[in-house]
Design a protein around this motif. Sequence first.
Motif, PDB file in Angstrom:
ATOM      1  N   CYS A 228       0.835  -1.206   0.000  1.00  0.00           N
ATOM      2  CA  CYS A 228       0.000   0.000   0.000  1.00  0.00           C
ATOM      3  C   CYS A 228       0.870   1.257   0.000  1.00  0.00           C
ATOM      4  O   CYS A 228       0.591   2.216  -0.737  1.00  0.00           O
ATOM      5  CB  CYS A 228      -0.914   0.010   1.219  1.00  0.00           C
ATOM      6  SG  CYS A 228      -2.352  -1.075   1.101  1.00  0.00           S
ATOM      7  N   LEU A 229       1.896   1.258   0.822  1.00  0.00           N
ATOM      8  CA  LEU A 229       2.801   2.416   0.853  1.00  0.00           C
ATOM      9  C   LEU A 229       3.494   2.598  -0.488  1.00  0.00           C
ATOM     10  O   LEU A 229       3.547   3.705  -1.035  1.00  0.00           O
ATOM     11  CB  LEU A 229       3.837   2.243   1.964  1.00  0.00           C
ATOM     12  CG  LEU A 229       4.929   3.320   2.027  1.00  0.00           C
ATOM     13  CD1 LEU A 229       4.330   4.707   2.249  1.00  0.00           C
ATOM     14  CD2 LEU A 229       5.946   2.994   3.121  1.00  0.00           C
ATOM     15  N   ALA A 232       1.146   3.939  -3.124  1.00  0.00           N
ATOM     16  CA  ALA A 232       0.810   5.334  -2.888  1.00  0.00           C
ATOM     17  C   ALA A 232       1.941   6.261  -3.315  1.00  0.00           C
ATOM     18  O   ALA A 232       1.703   7.303  -3.934  1.00  0.00           O
ATOM     19  CB  ALA A 232       0.476   5.540  -1.408  1.00  0.00           C
ATOM     20  N   GLY A 246      -5.004   8.304  -0.557  1.00  0.00           N
ATOM     21  CA  GLY A 246      -5.963   7.507   0.201  1.00  0.00           C
ATOM     22  C   GLY A 246      -6.701   6.502  -0.653  1.00  0.00           C
ATOM     23  O   GLY A 246      -6.910   5.350  -0.236  1.00  0.00           O
ATOM     24  N   ILE A 249      -4.386   3.539  -1.506  1.00  0.00           N
ATOM     25  CA  ILE A 249      -4.194   2.649  -0.365  1.00  0.00           C
ATOM     26  C   ILE A 249      -5.447   1.818  -0.103  1.00  0.00           C
ATOM     27  O   ILE A 249      -5.388   0.592   0.056  1.00  0.00           O
ATOM     28  CB  ILE A 249      -3.804   3.462   0.885  1.00  0.00           C
ATOM     29  CG1 ILE A 249      -2.392   4.043   0.709  1.00  0.00           C
ATOM     30  CG2 ILE A 249      -3.890   2.609   2.153  1.00  0.00           C
ATOM     31  CD1 ILE A 249      -2.006   5.059   1.754  1.00  0.00           C
ATOM     32  N   HIS A 281      -5.309   8.229   4.608  1.00  0.00           N
ATOM     33  CA  HIS A 281      -4.941   6.945   4.007  1.00  0.00           C
ATOM     34  C   HIS A 281      -6.139   6.158   3.488  1.00  0.00           C
ATOM     35  O   HIS A 281      -5.999   4.989   3.126  1.00  0.00           O
ATOM     36  CB  HIS A 281      -4.162   6.104   5.026  1.00  0.00           C
ATOM     37  CG  HIS A 281      -2.919   6.755   5.523  1.00  0.00           C
ATOM     38  ND1 HIS A 281      -2.695   7.026   6.853  1.00  0.00           N
ATOM     39  CD2 HIS A 281      -1.840   7.228   4.854  1.00  0.00           C
ATOM     40  CE1 HIS A 281      -1.515   7.611   6.997  1.00  0.00           C
ATOM     41  NE2 HIS A 281      -0.972   7.743   5.801  1.00  0.00           N
ATOM     42  N   ILE A 298       3.860   9.449   4.193  1.00  0.00           N
ATOM     43  CA  ILE A 298       2.732   8.557   3.928  1.00  0.00           C
ATOM     44  C   ILE A 298       2.951   7.366   4.838  1.00  0.00           C
ATOM     45  O   ILE A 298       4.042   6.780   4.858  1.00  0.00           O
ATOM     46  CB  ILE A 298       2.680   8.114   2.457  1.00  0.00           C
ATOM     47  CG1 ILE A 298       2.635   9.333   1.524  1.00  0.00           C
ATOM     48  CG2 ILE A 298       1.473   7.212   2.215  1.00  0.00           C
ATOM     49  CD1 ILE A 298       2.709   8.969   0.046  1.00  0.00           C
ATOM     50  N   PRO A 300       0.460   4.341   5.953  1.00  0.00           N
ATOM     51  CA  PRO A 300      -0.767   3.572   6.139  1.00  0.00           C
ATOM     52  C   PRO A 300      -0.665   2.572   7.276  1.00  0.00           C
ATOM     53  O   PRO A 300       0.374   1.947   7.495  1.00  0.00           O
ATOM     54  CB  PRO A 300      -0.933   2.856   4.794  1.00  0.00           C
ATOM     55  CG  PRO A 300       0.447   2.786   4.229  1.00  0.00           C
ATOM     56  CD  PRO A 300       1.117   4.052   4.667  1.00  0.00           C
ATOM     57  N   GLN A 328       2.061  -1.266   9.985  1.00  0.00           N
ATOM     58  CA  GLN A 328       2.270   0.072   9.422  1.00  0.00           C
ATOM     59  C   GLN A 328       3.638   0.157   8.751  1.00  0.00           C
ATOM     60  O   GLN A 328       4.610  -0.438   9.212  1.00  0.00           O
ATOM     61  CB  GLN A 328       2.183   1.137  10.516  1.00  0.00           C
ATOM     62  CG  GLN A 328       2.423   2.564  10.013  1.00  0.00           C
ATOM     63  CD  GLN A 328       2.557   3.577  11.142  1.00  0.00           C
ATOM     64  OE1 GLN A 328       2.794   3.218  12.281  1.00  0.00           O
ATOM     65  NE2 GLN A 328       2.420   4.852  10.823  1.00  0.00           N
ATOM     66  N   GLU A 330       6.045   3.442   6.751  1.00  0.00           N
ATOM     67  CA  GLU A 330       6.081   4.898   6.556  1.00  0.00           C
ATOM     68  C   GLU A 330       7.373   5.320   5.862  1.00  0.00           C
ATOM     69  O   GLU A 330       8.445   4.802   6.148  1.00  0.00           O
ATOM     70  CB  GLU A 330       5.992   5.602   7.912  1.00  0.00           C
ATOM     71  CG  GLU A 330       6.192   7.110   7.852  1.00  0.00           C
ATOM     72  CD  GLU A 330       6.256   7.745   9.233  1.00  0.00           C
ATOM     73  OE1 GLU A 330       6.218   8.989   9.311  1.00  0.00           O
ATOM     74  OE2 GLU A 330       6.346   6.997  10.232  1.00  0.00           O
TER      75      GLU A 330
END
Length: 346
Positions: A228-229, A232, A246, A249, A281, A298, A300, A328, A330
């Motif tokens: 997801c990161l 994004a 968002g 993600i 997110h 970012i 998520p 998570q 980042e």
Amino acid sequence: MATSSSPRLLSSFLGDRLLSASARPLLRGAAPGSRRAAYQATRTLCNLVDILFNRGQSDKPEDNPRRLRPGKVSPLLRVPKHIQRPPYVNARQRPGLHNGPEIHDERGIECMRASGKLAAQVLKFAGTLVEPGITTDEIDKAVHQMIVDNGAYPSPLGYCGFPKSVCTSVNECICHGIPDSRPLEDGDIINIDVTVYLNGYHGDTSATFLCGNVDDKAKKLVQVTRECLDKAISICAPGVEIKRIGRTIQDHADKFKFGVVRQFVGHGVGQVFHAEPVVLHFRNNEWGRMTLNQTFTIEPMLTVGSVNPVIWSDDWTAVTEDGSLSAQFEHTILITEDGAEILTQC
């Protein structure tokens, strides 16, 4: 953030937990009394957590023996006097969300690259420490030492009273776990969130690590959160609507039926720890576009079950209300002419 008229919106690193939303002015462009005004009033308090939010429900683990319980927190670690402190350290006034994005000149970009690189190196080192039996307090001490040895300040330390140099969030802990005496166990997952303040600039990054023999469900959660990161970041470029982050993600998380935590957000970062924009997110209709030479995070947070957080009585530790796993990842990124440069990788 939330669809109600009075949503709670919390920074990925909590700030002033004692101010009330009514004490802050609305952001520009919102008509008083409108739903947008209510939303923007909450946005101005991105670094706020309501100390009454689910208080009293959080320190009572169910019968599940693997549910997290607060451990013993050791005394504050010292930082050598010659190391530059962020303005909020020992300040009488608590920091809030800086009103305006972090956009840099050439010198600022180089400083951001330096702080981001150090944060990445520290996080990589911290990951090597993850094994059954080590306590999160021991991880914190090692991280602290590496940061100060490199002439930097551990940004979390003293931020609105946070007592440690790194956040360690284990299993159902969504974020902001305080390092303590609990040893990691075989099968745990742990997010380590590192921010360093070097030469007047913050570099902010985190990752979720596997401890020992982790089951397939947890591995999949960690893998998808990382994806997801990455997805994004891949859509970021000058002029791109921030809300696309968002949607990207959420679309990917939905494919695997993972939840996306809404109450914690990414943020601008640079000379201040938390600045505009607020990076949601999940799917949203917020305004704003990315700007050349802008830096923000970012980060998520995905869950296997409930996305609703419960805050422990320490006013920091956020756990899933049903005890389900959370992961998570980042990065701090820089918007460039060609897209986005990840500043926190090595």
